[in-house]
Motif scaffolding. Sequence first.
Motif, mmCIF file in Angstrom:
data_model
loop_
_atom_site.group_PDB
_atom_site.id
_atom_site.type_symbol
_atom_site.label_atom_id
_atom_site.label_comp_id
_atom_site.label_asym_id
_atom_site.label_seq_id
_atom_site.Cartn_x
_atom_site.Cartn_y
_atom_site.Cartn_z
ATOM 1 N N THR A 108 32.903 -45.345 -48.916
ATOM 2 C CA THR A 108 33.852 -45.046 -49.987
ATOM 3 C C THR A 108 34.647 -46.284 -50.387
ATOM 4 O OG1 THR A 108 34.054 -42.777 -49.152
ATOM 5 C CG2 THR A 108 35.763 -43.547 -50.657
ATOM 6 N N SER A 111 32.415 -48.561 -52.225
ATOM 7 C CA SER A 111 32.089 -47.970 -53.523
ATOM 8 C C SER A 111 33.168 -48.247 -54.554
ATOM 9 C CB SER A 111 31.882 -46.463 -53.357
ATOM 10 O OG SER A 111 31.661 -45.843 -54.605
ATOM 11 N N ASN A 117 32.012 -46.276 -57.403
ATOM 12 C CA ASN A 117 32.572 -44.927 -57.311
ATOM 13 C C ASN A 117 31.509 -43.888 -56.953
ATOM 14 O OD1 ASN A 117 34.396 -46.657 -58.668
ATOM 15 N ND2 ASN A 117 35.588 -44.902 -59.315
ATOM 16 N N GLN A 119 30.196 -41.207 -54.591
ATOM 17 C CA GLN A 119 30.940 -40.288 -53.738
ATOM 18 C C GLN A 119 29.979 -39.474 -52.876
ATOM 19 O OE1 GLN A 119 33.123 -38.709 -57.273
ATOM 20 N NE2 GLN A 119 34.912 -38.805 -55.927
ATOM 21 N N TYR A 121 31.107 -37.529 -50.687
ATOM 22 C CA TYR A 121 32.031 -36.500 -50.230
ATOM 23 C C TYR A 121 32.464 -35.682 -51.445
ATOM 24 C CZ TYR A 121 35.310 -39.667 -52.386
ATOM 25 O OH TYR A 121 35.941 -40.465 -53.301
ATOM 26 N N ILE A 136 41.563 -44.602 -54.188
ATOM 27 C CA ILE A 136 40.617 -44.251 -55.238
ATOM 28 C C ILE A 136 41.111 -44.734 -56.607
ATOM 29 C CG2 ILE A 136 39.369 -42.381 -56.356
ATOM 30 C CD1 ILE A 136 38.588 -42.824 -53.426
ATOM 31 N N GLY A 235 32.774 -41.515 -60.633
ATOM 32 C CA GLY A 235 33.331 -40.660 -59.605
ATOM 33 C C GLY A 235 34.051 -39.494 -60.250
ATOM 34 N N ASN A 476 25.421 -37.940 -47.340
ATOM 35 C CA ASN A 476 26.517 -38.143 -46.395
ATOM 36 C C ASN A 476 25.991 -38.160 -44.962
ATOM 37 O OD1 ASN A 476 28.984 -38.456 -45.214
ATOM 38 N ND2 ASN A 476 29.736 -36.404 -45.691
ATOM 39 N N ASN A 481 25.180 -43.727 -45.829
ATOM 40 C CA ASN A 481 26.513 -44.281 -46.044
ATOM 41 C C ASN A 481 26.535 -45.788 -45.804
ATOM 42 O OD1 ASN A 481 27.972 -41.994 -46.833
ATOM 43 N ND2 ASN A 481 28.316 -41.348 -44.727
#
Length: 557
Positions: A108, A111, A117, A119, A121, A136, A235, A476, A481
């Motif tokens: 994250t 990213s 961005n 995601q 999650y 973020i 995102g 994920n 990741n």
Amino acid sequence: MSTGILQVAVTLLIIMLLVKPAGSYLVKVFDYERTGLDRVFGPVERLFYRIMGVREHETMGWKQYVLAMLLSNFVMVMLMYAVLRLQKYLPLNPDGIDNMPSALAFNTAASFITNTNWQAYSGENSLSYLSQMLAITFPMFTSAATGLVVAIAFIRGLAAQQDNLGNFYVDLVRSLTRVFLPLSLIVALFLVFQGSPQTLDGAQTATTLEGAQQTITRGPVASLESIKHIGTNGGGYFGVNAAHPFENPTPLANLVHILCMMFVPTALVYAFGVMIKNKRQGWTVFATMSIMFLMMLSIVFTAEYKGTPALQALGISGNMEGKEVRFGYAESALFTTVTTAATTGSVNNMHDSLTPIGGLVPLAQMMLNNVFGGDGVGLLNGLLYVILTVFICGLMVGRTPEFLGKKIEGKEIKLASISLLTHPVIILVPTAIAFLRPESMASILNPGSHGISEVLYAFTSGAANNGSAFAGLTANTNFYNMSIGLVMLFGRYISIIAMLAIAGSLAVKPKTAAFVGTFRTDTPLFTVILLVIILVIGALTFFPALALGPIAEHLGM
């Protein structure tokens, strides 16, 4: 269909009308020209310079500029990682959300510092309000600003007579105070007016018509939505992104999202022509990008309007799977094209549900990575191909290639080749590795060619710093990741460093006067040559992978 075409045409017309005034404003901001806004922003900027210890009029060579960019980004990514790992113990967490696992926190942070961005999650269930704002929304501003000022520095290198690319910290502050913050404030207020939430209160419990209890997540949504599109971040506050009615409540809000995504990338191409004092050159690059954009839009629009042979056999016209009825084929196709042309990554429909040919379009645009592209880096990638085209044409006619009066020699071509080759390597190699790992294969929810497309899309999205996804991949996991996180970092910084090195090299070269034998790069002929070279290089590089994925799926293989 005619109504949909009219909607698309009106949107594109508005984008074109904004290009020149927005581009002219960018020139004034980064040429340090006086404007009526100096009284508002000047004192704020000088305060920031004093706090940071920056000398406003001190300039940097390309190495200093790169070092300043990398150092600032490193400090920010460490801060973001810490916030995500400690959010359980930090304030502004009314819903009691736990800390983010280490691999996911790395992914994250990588990213959002790289303007990707991506995601892995679901935002409303994984992040506290502090994390949404500090880890973020905050990097959405700074990563967009970083990309923009790097492009400005490259333009200065093309126009300069010495290794002077400006001052990174001054450029960064001015891009925030003069561009991203004011625009985001205006757009956020408009989105609140349209119905997007903007609150620090916790989730709300409501009783449905059937008498059941439903938890409605809310938060500082409008502020995130505004910068995510203006900064070509992507995102979303919610897992379903801009398909969620809180993120994208009305057709008018959908229009504003599209305009915001294209605002800076298109304006910057015009600003490029003004800053090098050759508007024809700017329009040449703009025309090349526009032709590619219209080609891609036509393909995805037609594919989704006609649907697949299987749907046609059932008497169903068009493919509405994964789309909001309130947007339909037209606005879904346009949003799909815009979000991957501008490498934003926001979606108002599920790309995993596109037809195979419709899904090929976002893949192709991210693989090319220069159909306007994200804030700043899209223009950099476009100019990379301009340099390669000039070099190839020079070889064909037996002349030393020149661009804007400066010779393109071995050093520049080596650096350009590093930037060009990095992109396919960090897409295709990790994709191949993913298919060799049994645990990675278990993350693919769809078999066959569509599953190949899902994995290919994930790494392409990371490499292009786009962030959209085919939803059928469970990304994920520790492997995805870490691997996608590294791909995002390599995709962002290797290209930027190489292009700034080219700018530094060209900046110290003397300009040669044009004469009758000079190969002009600001003509319709050059537009055609540039377009062909981009498409040919893209096809030679990625067609085999596309043939295994969306093309094979379309052919029913």
